[in-house]
Each structure stands twice: as structure tokens, then as C-alpha cells.
Design an enzyme around this catalytic site. Sequence first.
Site, PDB file in Angstrom:
ATOM      1  N   GLY A   1     199.085  17.544 -65.324  1.00 29.01           N
ATOM      2  CA  GLY A   1     200.209  16.970 -64.595  1.00 29.01           C
ATOM      3  C   GLY A   1     201.592  17.370 -65.086  1.00 29.01           C
ATOM      4  O   GLY A   1     202.547  16.618 -64.923  1.00 29.01           O
TER       5      GLY A   1
ATOM      6  N   ARG B   1     180.478  15.532 -48.050  1.00 30.28           N
ATOM      7  CA  ARG B   1     181.864  16.005 -48.038  1.00 30.28           C
ATOM      8  C   ARG B   1     182.633  15.371 -46.881  1.00 30.28           C
ATOM      9  O   ARG B   1     183.811  15.046 -46.996  1.00 30.28           O
ATOM     10  CB  ARG B   1     181.858  17.535 -47.913  1.00 30.28           C
ATOM     11  CG  ARG B   1     183.171  18.162 -48.299  1.00 30.28           C
ATOM     12  CD  ARG B   1     183.429  17.953 -49.767  1.00 30.28           C
ATOM     13  NE  ARG B   1     184.714  18.501 -50.148  1.00 30.28           N
ATOM     14  CZ  ARG B   1     185.038  18.833 -51.378  1.00 30.28           C
ATOM     15  NH1 ARG B   1     184.202  18.674 -52.370  1.00 30.28           N
ATOM     16  NH2 ARG B   1     186.222  19.324 -51.653  1.00 30.28           N
TER      17      ARG B   1
ATOM     18  N   HIS C   1     201.296  27.717 -56.734  1.00 32.34           N
ATOM     19  CA  HIS C   1     200.270  28.664 -57.200  1.00 32.34           C
ATOM     20  C   HIS C   1     200.872  29.528 -58.311  1.00 32.34           C
ATOM     21  O   HIS C   1     201.981  30.048 -58.152  1.00 32.34           O
ATOM     22  CB  HIS C   1     199.772  29.537 -56.042  1.00 32.34           C
ATOM     23  CG  HIS C   1     198.698  30.473 -56.483  1.00 32.34           C
ATOM     24  ND1 HIS C   1     197.393  30.062 -56.684  1.00 32.34           N
ATOM     25  CD2 HIS C   1     198.740  31.778 -56.841  1.00 32.34           C
ATOM     26  CE1 HIS C   1     196.683  31.081 -57.122  1.00 32.34           C
ATOM     27  NE2 HIS C   1     197.476  32.134 -57.225  1.00 32.34           N
TER      28      HIS C   1
ATOM     29  N   GLY D   1     193.827  28.684 -44.615  1.00 32.74           N
ATOM     30  CA  GLY D   1     193.323  29.666 -45.573  1.00 32.74           C
ATOM     31  C   GLY D   1     193.550  29.223 -47.016  1.00 32.74           C
ATOM     32  O   GLY D   1     194.078  28.145 -47.274  1.00 32.74           O
TER      33      GLY D   1
END
Length: 207
Positions: free
Chosen positions: A11, A65, A109, A148
Site C-alpha cells: 500500500g 468467480r 503499472h 484488456g
Amino acid sequence: MKIAICVSGGGTNLQAIIDKIESGEIHNTEIAVVISNNKNAYALERAAKAGIEGVSISPKDYASREEFNKAFLDKLNSYNVDLVVLAGFLVVIPEEMIRQYRNRIINIHPSLIPSFCGTGYYGLKVHEGVLERGVKVTGATCHFVDEGTDTGPIILQKAVEVQQDDTPEVLQRRVMEEAEWVIMPRAIDLIAQGRVTVADGKVVITE
Ligand code: GAR
């Protein structure tokens, strides 16, 4: 603007956001909830210390799921947030959530997309890939989430130099300090100010 932050681990990106809301660098933003798929994530302690509600919800607690995806979406919807922030969240976002929150989910990312991204590239694996290939520049990317993996519209990127004697851990730390903790809070602030739009699959930032 009300935001939810989804986490899985330490975190540090969550902390950067908390700190920059407190310091006023991120304007007009309130963290309504921190959601973790891992009840032991240190990120939940950071949330508690800051007086922010934390919840944990894991695919492991559901028979399928589909059931998890529904429970996760219901939980998120109950907070009525304007933006969902993925800050080191390692669970695949359900398609229904992506549809409902189109261009309202952002992710950080730890590479310069489209390099070292997509399935299998997360956490340290990204930095291992960078060192393996021997590129001299890497960085981080903050982007909207679409169907995606790491393919959505890019909001901000920042480059970081790779050093000759880097280990994956050392490089990960530099990418966090120099890039992730800078661009994720900045992207949230830009969105809170209404300065980010998506046109033709690309982000436009207005003055
Ligand atoms: C960060 O480096 C983030 O970029 C990465 O996980 C780490 C979480 O650290 N995310 C991904 O790899 C997503 N594909 P944190 O919990 O200390 O913020």
C-alpha cells in the site's frame, strides 16, 4: 470527488494518495473506502491509521468467480464513488464493473506501457523483465482500465533510468519513488478537477 482504492499488498501507492490529500496536493477528493482482496494486507493498516474504512473481499471466500464478481461489484456500488483507483490490486476486474465504471477506473503499472505489461507482468516480475532485457529507461504508467490487460487509455507516464547494478527490488523502489507516487496522485487530482477526458480511445488533458 469520492474515490475507492483497491489494494492487495503493502500500500505505498495508497499512502502517497493519503499524504497528498492531506497536504492539499490532491484537491477536492475523499477516500470513501479501501478494498483489499487480502485481509492481511499492510495497506489495510495504513487505511485504519488514516481513519479510512477498510473492507476485505476475496475470491477465495466464494464458491465461484461469478459470485465473487457480483459481491465485489455490490460492495463497490454501496459506496457511490466517482472513481475507482487500483493501487497494486492483483485481482482481475470483472467485465460488468468495467462496463459500469467506464473511464472511471484507473490503474498504476510499474513500466512504460506498452513495454513490460500484459498478462504475467505485475509487481517484481515487471522489473525482472526490464533487467533481463537490458533496457536503460523504464518508468510507470497511470491508465484507465478497459477489458484488456494494461490496454486502456494512458493518462500519465514518467520515465526512470535503469542503473547498471540494479536488482529488481532496487529498481522497483526507484520506480515507485520517482514515478508511481508522483503520477498516480497527479492523475487523481487532474480527474478531480475535471481536466481529463477520453476521445477516440486517447486521454486529453485540458488546461
Ligand atoms: C506497485 O509497484 C504497482 O505499480 C504494482 O504493484 C505494486 C504495489 O505496491 N502494480 C502492478 O504490478 C499492477 N500490474 P504498493 O502496494 O506498495 O502500492
